[in-house]
Design an enzyme around this catalytic site. Structure first.
Site, short mmCIF file in Angstrom:
data_model
loop_
_atom_site.label_atom_id
_atom_site.label_comp_id
_atom_site.label_asym_id
_atom_site.label_seq_id
_atom_site.Cartn_x
_atom_site.Cartn_y
_atom_site.Cartn_z
N TYR A 153 -11.20 -2.41 -9.53
CA TYR A 153 -11.48 -1.54 -10.69
C TYR A 153 -10.23 -1.45 -11.56
O TYR A 153 -10.31 -1.58 -12.78
CB TYR A 153 -11.90 -0.17 -10.17
CG TYR A 153 -12.34 0.85 -11.21
CD1 TYR A 153 -13.49 0.66 -11.97
CD2 TYR A 153 -11.62 2.03 -11.40
CE1 TYR A 153 -13.91 1.62 -12.90
CE2 TYR A 153 -12.03 2.98 -12.31
CZ TYR A 153 -13.18 2.77 -13.06
OH TYR A 153 -13.59 3.73 -13.97
N LYS A 157 -10.10 -2.61 -15.43
CA LYS A 157 -9.83 -1.59 -16.46
C LYS A 157 -8.48 -1.82 -17.15
O LYS A 157 -8.34 -1.54 -18.34
CB LYS A 157 -9.92 -0.18 -15.86
CG LYS A 157 -11.34 0.21 -15.40
CD LYS A 157 -12.33 0.30 -16.56
CE LYS A 157 -13.65 0.93 -16.16
NZ LYS A 157 -14.61 1.02 -17.27
N1 NAP Z 1 -16.45 9.52 -14.21
C1 NAP Z 1 -15.16 9.26 -14.21
O1 NAP Z 1 -14.35 9.97 -13.57
C2 NAP Z 1 -14.63 8.09 -15.01
C3 NAP Z 1 -13.24 7.99 -15.16
C4 NAP Z 1 -12.72 6.93 -15.89
C5 NAP Z 1 -13.57 6.00 -16.45
N2 NAP Z 1 -14.91 6.10 -16.28
C6 NAP Z 1 -15.76 5.08 -16.90
O2 NAP Z 1 -16.76 5.71 -17.68
C7 NAP Z 1 -17.88 4.83 -17.79
C8 NAP Z 1 -19.14 5.60 -17.49
O3 NAP Z 1 -19.14 6.01 -16.13
P1 NAP Z 1 -19.79 7.37 -15.60
O4 NAP Z 1 -18.68 8.18 -15.05
O5 NAP Z 1 -20.66 7.96 -16.62
O6 NAP Z 1 -20.59 6.80 -14.34
P2 NAP Z 1 -22.14 6.77 -13.95
O7 NAP Z 1 -22.72 8.14 -14.04
O8 NAP Z 1 -22.19 6.07 -12.64
O9 NAP Z 1 -22.81 5.88 -15.09
C9 NAP Z 1 -22.59 4.48 -15.11
C10 NAP Z 1 -23.50 3.86 -16.16
O10 NAP Z 1 -23.28 2.43 -16.17
C11 NAP Z 1 -24.55 1.77 -16.03
N3 NAP Z 1 -24.41 0.53 -15.28
C12 NAP Z 1 -23.85 0.38 -14.04
N4 NAP Z 1 -23.97 -0.89 -13.63
C13 NAP Z 1 -24.62 -1.56 -14.63
C14 NAP Z 1 -25.06 -2.89 -14.78
N5 NAP Z 1 -24.87 -3.84 -13.82
N6 NAP Z 1 -25.69 -3.24 -15.93
C15 NAP Z 1 -25.92 -2.32 -16.89
N7 NAP Z 1 -25.53 -1.03 -16.80
C16 NAP Z 1 -24.90 -0.66 -15.68
C17 NAP Z 1 -25.43 2.77 -15.29
O11 NAP Z 1 -26.80 2.55 -15.61
P3 NAP Z 1 -27.94 1.96 -14.63
O12 NAP Z 1 -27.63 2.43 -13.24
O13 NAP Z 1 -29.20 2.54 -15.21
O14 NAP Z 1 -27.85 0.49 -14.81
C18 NAP Z 1 -24.96 4.09 -15.89
O15 NAP Z 1 -25.65 4.35 -17.10
C19 NAP Z 1 -17.61 3.68 -16.82
O16 NAP Z 1 -17.10 2.57 -17.55
C20 NAP Z 1 -16.52 4.23 -15.91
O17 NAP Z 1 -15.72 3.22 -15.35
C21 NAP Z 1 -15.47 7.14 -15.57
#
Ligand code: NAP
Length: 261
Positions: A153, A157
């Site tokens: 990851y 990133k």
């Molecule tokens: N939450 C945190 O603490 C955090 C911190 C830093 C960065 N981020 C980043 O923020 C972004 C959103 O994450 P989140 O925290 O909202 O997590 P999340 O609730 O797990 O949501 C992830 C999203 O990505 C989609 N996704 C996953 N695999 C996919 C695939 N193979 N094809 C198409 N879509 C896919 C999922 O949709 P489906 O399952 O419907 O496909 C879901 O809509 C990510 O890039 C993550 O790395 C999050």
């Protein structure tokens, strides 16, 4: 008038967490959304609950296969104008390097790195032609600071921030805007969906993310930064918000902190 009023915004990861919260706020701000994730039925439910559902469309894609996803998107979108692409979809990791299969590193790179490039390259020629467009990618604080359990990851990133920096350098003279969003700990399904060493999902929350700020607050701050056309913004609270700053000015301290955590 809102920056997003009347603009067509292609948003990935719109079915959950930060993307879902962005979809709600963008729709209320007058955007016309193209909602992407793998799960068409969830996207359709999201579309129906947004303000002005008739303005929005869904486009289900599996970003684990970037070339195929880009070809499907090209067929579905044709020459539709995209004003803003938000590469938000992503998957995290919770496994030690010693325990992690190479295929897991590839999967993380496909979704978190190559898919960003594939979708960006899809919309870029038309944006350059129109001399207008905004490309946004949700990276992470993990794109600035390497920690235990997130080696793949971290690589993806870190890489995507470099790609976006290069994109900005090449595209500023074409009139395009490029924004990287670096969330800290946000309370979403990200830990639950994280890949373990054999590629299976972790399947439960972890205290760091559960103790983070809400997805709605993250979306609000991220959209404010996008509207201000910022190059890069860190969104979070506590140590996760401070980490990129500490990494720059006190790298030795950060090395000790992450090794002892
Ligand atoms: N939450 C945190 O603490 C955090 C911190 C830093 C960065 N981020 C980043 O923020 C972004 C959103 O994450 P989140 O925290 O909202 O997590 P999340 O609730 O797990 O949501 C992830 C999203 O990505 C989609 N996704 C996953 N695999 C996919 C695939 N193979 N094809 C198409 N879509 C896919 C999922 O949709 P489906 O399952 O419907 O496909 C879901 O809509 C990510 O890039 C993550 O790395 C999050």
């Amino acid at each position: 008038m809102s920056y997003f009023q009347g603009k067509t915004v292609w948003l990935t990861g719109a079915s959950s967490g930060i993307g879902l919260a962005m979809a709600e706020q963008l729709a209320s701000a007058g955007a016309h959304l193209i909602l992407t994730s793998r799960r068409a039925e969830v996207l359709e439910q999201v579309r129906q609950q947004l303000a002005h559902p008739e303005r929005h469309q869904i486009l289900a894609l599996d970003l684990n296969q970037p070339e195929h996803a880009a070809a499907q998107a090209q067929a579905a979108l044709g020459d539709q104008v995209i004003d803003i692409l938000i590469n938000n979809a992503g998957v995290s990791q919770r496994s030690l390097i010693l325990d992690t299969d190479l295929k897991v590193y590839r999967q993380l790179m496909e979704i978190d790195y190559f898919a960003v490039i594939a979708l960006t390259k899809l919309v870029l020629p038309r944006m350059v032609e129109r001399r207008a467009g905004h490309i946004v990618t949700v990276s992470s604080v993990a794109g600035k600071v390497g920690t235990k359990l997130r080696s793949g990851y971290n690589g993806a990133k870190f890489g995507v921030i470099g790609f976006m920096d290069s994109l900005r350098a090449e595209m500023t003279s074409h009139g395009l805007v490029v924004t990287s969003i670096l969330p800290g700990f946000i309370n979403t399904q990200v830990a639950h969906n994280s890949l373990t060493g054999d590629g299976s999902a972790l399947g439960h929350a972890d205290p760091d993310n559960a103790g983070g700020i809400s997805a709605a607050e993250c979306a609000k701050r991220s959209l404010a930064a996008i509207a201000k056309q910022k190059a890069e913004v860190v969104v979070g609270s506590g140590v996760s918000k401070l980490a990129p700053w500490l990494q720059r000015f006190a790298p030795g301290l950060v090395r000790r902190m992450v090794a002892n955590r």
